[in-house]
Motif scaffolding. Structure first.
Motif, PDB file in Angstrom:
ATOM      1  N   VAL A 202      -0.720  -2.617   3.054  1.00 54.45           N
ATOM      2  CA  VAL A 202      -1.992  -2.719   2.317  1.00 54.45           C
ATOM      3  C   VAL A 202      -2.543  -1.328   2.012  1.00 54.45           C
ATOM      4  O   VAL A 202      -2.924  -1.038   0.864  1.00 54.45           O
ATOM      5  CB  VAL A 202      -3.030  -3.548   3.103  1.00 54.45           C
ATOM      6  CG1 VAL A 202      -4.398  -3.485   2.422  1.00 54.45           C
ATOM      7  CG2 VAL A 202      -2.583  -5.002   3.233  1.00 54.45           C
ATOM      8  N   PHE A 203      -2.582  -0.436   3.024  1.00 50.89           N
ATOM      9  CA  PHE A 203      -3.133   0.907   2.779  1.00 50.89           C
ATOM     10  C   PHE A 203      -2.342   1.627   1.677  1.00 50.89           C
ATOM     11  O   PHE A 203      -2.910   2.338   0.871  1.00 50.89           O
ATOM     12  CB  PHE A 203      -3.143   1.735   4.068  1.00 50.89           C
ATOM     13  CG  PHE A 203      -4.307   1.400   4.970  1.00 50.89           C
ATOM     14  CD1 PHE A 203      -5.616   1.618   4.565  1.00 50.89           C
ATOM     15  CD2 PHE A 203      -4.095   0.849   6.232  1.00 50.89           C
ATOM     16  CE1 PHE A 203      -6.698   1.304   5.386  1.00 50.89           C
ATOM     17  CE2 PHE A 203      -5.171   0.531   7.061  1.00 50.89           C
ATOM     18  CZ  PHE A 203      -6.468   0.759   6.632  1.00 50.89           C
ATOM     19  N   GLU A 204      -1.025   1.413   1.652  1.00 56.51           N
ATOM     20  CA  GLU A 204      -0.206   2.138   0.685  1.00 56.51           C
ATOM     21  C   GLU A 204      -0.182   1.456  -0.693  1.00 56.51           C
ATOM     22  O   GLU A 204      -0.305   2.119  -1.717  1.00 56.51           O
ATOM     23  CB  GLU A 204       1.224   2.216   1.238  1.00 56.51           C
ATOM     24  CG  GLU A 204       2.045   3.286   0.558  1.00 56.51           C
ATOM     25  CD  GLU A 204       3.410   3.422   1.217  1.00 56.51           C
ATOM     26  OE1 GLU A 204       3.493   3.380   2.463  1.00 56.51           O
ATOM     27  OE2 GLU A 204       4.398   3.541   0.457  1.00 56.51           O
ATOM     28  N   ASP A 205      -0.001   0.143  -0.717  1.00 54.67           N
ATOM     29  CA  ASP A 205       0.318  -0.522  -1.989  1.00 54.67           C
ATOM     30  C   ASP A 205      -0.865  -1.197  -2.670  1.00 54.67           C
ATOM     31  O   ASP A 205      -0.810  -1.428  -3.874  1.00 54.67           O
ATOM     32  CB  ASP A 205       1.428  -1.551  -1.768  1.00 54.67           C
ATOM     33  CG  ASP A 205       2.751  -0.877  -1.469  1.00 54.67           C
ATOM     34  OD1 ASP A 205       3.394  -0.406  -2.412  1.00 54.67           O
ATOM     35  OD2 ASP A 205       3.099  -0.761  -0.281  1.00 54.67           O
ATOM     36  N   LEU A 206      -1.915  -1.538  -1.915  1.00 51.66           N
ATOM     37  CA  LEU A 206      -3.026  -2.244  -2.579  1.00 51.66           C
ATOM     38  C   LEU A 206      -3.698  -1.372  -3.653  1.00 51.66           C
ATOM     39  O   LEU A 206      -3.950  -1.852  -4.770  1.00 51.66           O
ATOM     40  CB  LEU A 206      -4.022  -2.778  -1.539  1.00 51.66           C
ATOM     41  CG  LEU A 206      -5.202  -3.572  -2.098  1.00 51.66           C
ATOM     42  CD1 LEU A 206      -4.759  -4.733  -2.986  1.00 51.66           C
ATOM     43  CD2 LEU A 206      -6.092  -4.088  -0.957  1.00 51.66           C
ATOM     44  N   PRO A 207      -3.962  -0.061  -3.393  1.00 49.86           N
ATOM     45  CA  PRO A 207      -4.560   0.747  -4.473  1.00 49.86           C
ATOM     46  C   PRO A 207      -3.648   0.828  -5.696  1.00 49.86           C
ATOM     47  O   PRO A 207      -4.132   0.877  -6.826  1.00 49.86           O
ATOM     48  CB  PRO A 207      -4.729   2.136  -3.829  1.00 49.86           C
ATOM     49  CG  PRO A 207      -4.722   1.881  -2.351  1.00 49.86           C
ATOM     50  CD  PRO A 207      -3.830   0.701  -2.127  1.00 49.86           C
TER      51      PRO A 207
END
Ligand code: NAD
Length: 358
Positions: A202-207
């Motif tokens: 989530v931290f890497e791919d959500l943005p």
């Protein structure tokens, strides 16, 4: 004694959709929503049904499905008598299908093969034994192994049309599942591993998918993260973040993931104010390559901001201070009795829940 259970078989990876072609079911009911049907996505998915299979749709599902639409779905499934039911949609479609099959079974119908195909990367409902149904102003959590789908088919292609705002809401729901499962009083090393994996994605791919919905590698990773977090929390349970989101969502009709995201830093601060309850947040931060719980909290707030999520309930456009204050006691009481509260790491009073919501 602790245990770990996954009753749902997973089909994922490149061209996972081809799995459908090999199935032997012939009388299929697809439970979905109006948008997914009218946009042609249902028809696109149904092209992959086995040759000779016929299908009908029940497409009346709405966000936060009500008991009434579940009851109407029970009548449909009893009339169609399918040998396979496909839940095609977000958590609302999957939860509605779970409840439809549950109540049809109570009426005496055998459970058909149940396949869930999520079209959002958020709830993980395709692998959980939870279903959330709205009765009046209350979101009621059903928990029963009967609810878990037999199969879950993860195909990122179906998530590429999710608009940025819903991508943000559902993605932050994944993060909330991962964090609550990790700090839960029923967490195990197995659920921790899945929760850490989900949170790091989530931290890497959500943005990335928030900025570019067609970033398919990140879409694929997000649907895996959603499923991993689902497996974590169906085993470890959740906590008061979800209990409050259910109580607020039943009354104010704000997207479930957005409510979770708004509440998350407040719930984290409530736990982190006591060393004993801060400890799992420190551990999670280390597992994610961060210094400590303070950095984790700062990263959650930063992610929320970069996805355009409000800082507090009072920043929501539909927020009305008088209605909120009038409902607050009922909200706290509903949250206290929610089925996610027993696995919360810290015991909470009604006043604690009032303070967090306020
Ligand atoms: P949702 O299913 O309510 O869908 C939100 C909106 O997104 C809908 O308008 C829908 O039409 C649209 N949508 C879905 N897929 C799309 C696509 N591919 N392209 C464009 N639009 C699309 O949202 P959700 O967050 O997936 O599910 C929320 C529900 O799930 C809530 O009721 C919540 O309480 C529940 N939930 C259940 C579990 C569980 O384990 N059972 C866990 C968390 C949340």
């Amino acid at each position: 004694m602790q245990g770990f259970k996954l009753t749902t078989e997973l089909f994922f990876g490149s061209q996972a959709i081809n799995h459908l072609e090999g199935l032997t079911y012939r009388n299929v009911l697809i439970v979905t929503d109006g948008f997914l049907e009218s946009s042609g996505m249902v028809a696109k998915m149904a092209q992959h049904l086995p040759a000779g299979a016929r299908y009908q749709t029940y497409s009346d599902v709405k966000p936060d499905p009500s008991q009434e639409l579940v009851d109407a779905g029970v009548a449909v499934v009893e009339r169609v008598q399918p040998d396979m039911v496909i839940a095609f949609g977000g958590g609302s479609c999957i939860d509605a299908t779970k409840a439809i099959l549950y109540f049809a079974h109570e009426h005496g119908m055998d459970k058909p093969y149940f396949l869930a195909i999520p079209t959002t990367a958020g709830t993980g409902s395709e692998v959980t034994n939870f279903a959330v149904i709205t009765r009046g102003e209350n979101k009621v959590v059903l928990i029963d192994d009967f609810l878990a789908p037999d199969g879950a088919l993860l195909e990122a292609d179906f998530t590429k049309t999710v608009p940025a705002k819903i991508t943000a809401d559902t993605g932050l729901d994944v993060l909330t599942h991962a964090i609550e499962a990790y700090v839960s009083n029923a967490a195990t090393p197995f659920t921790d591993a899945l929760a850490v994996k989900a949170a790091s994605i989530v931290f890497e791919d959500l943005p990335v998918v928030y900025r570019d919905g067609l970033a398919m590698r990140s879409r694929a990773r997000m649907i895996e993260a959603s499923c991993s977090a689902g497996i974590a929390f169906t085993n470890a349970g959740l906590g008061i973040n979800h209990s409050l989101a259910h109580a607020l969502g039943g009354r104010f009709h704000v997207a479930h993931g957005r409510l979770n995201a708004i509440l998350l830093p407040y719930v984290m601060r409530f736990h982190m104010s006591e060393p004993k309850y801060r400890e799992p947040y420190d551990r999670l931060a280390h597992d994610l390559g961060m210094a400590d719980a303070d950095e984790l909290l700062a990263r959650v707030i930063e992610l929320r901001e970069c996805l355009g999520v409000e800082n507090a309930l009072s920043d929501l456009p539909q927020f009305e201070p008088a209605a909120f204050e009038a409902e607050l006691s009922g909200i706290a009481e509903a949250a206290q009795h929610d089925r996610c509260t027993p696995s919360n790491p810290r015991a909470v009073s009604k006043q604690d829940l009032v303070n967090i919501a306020r």
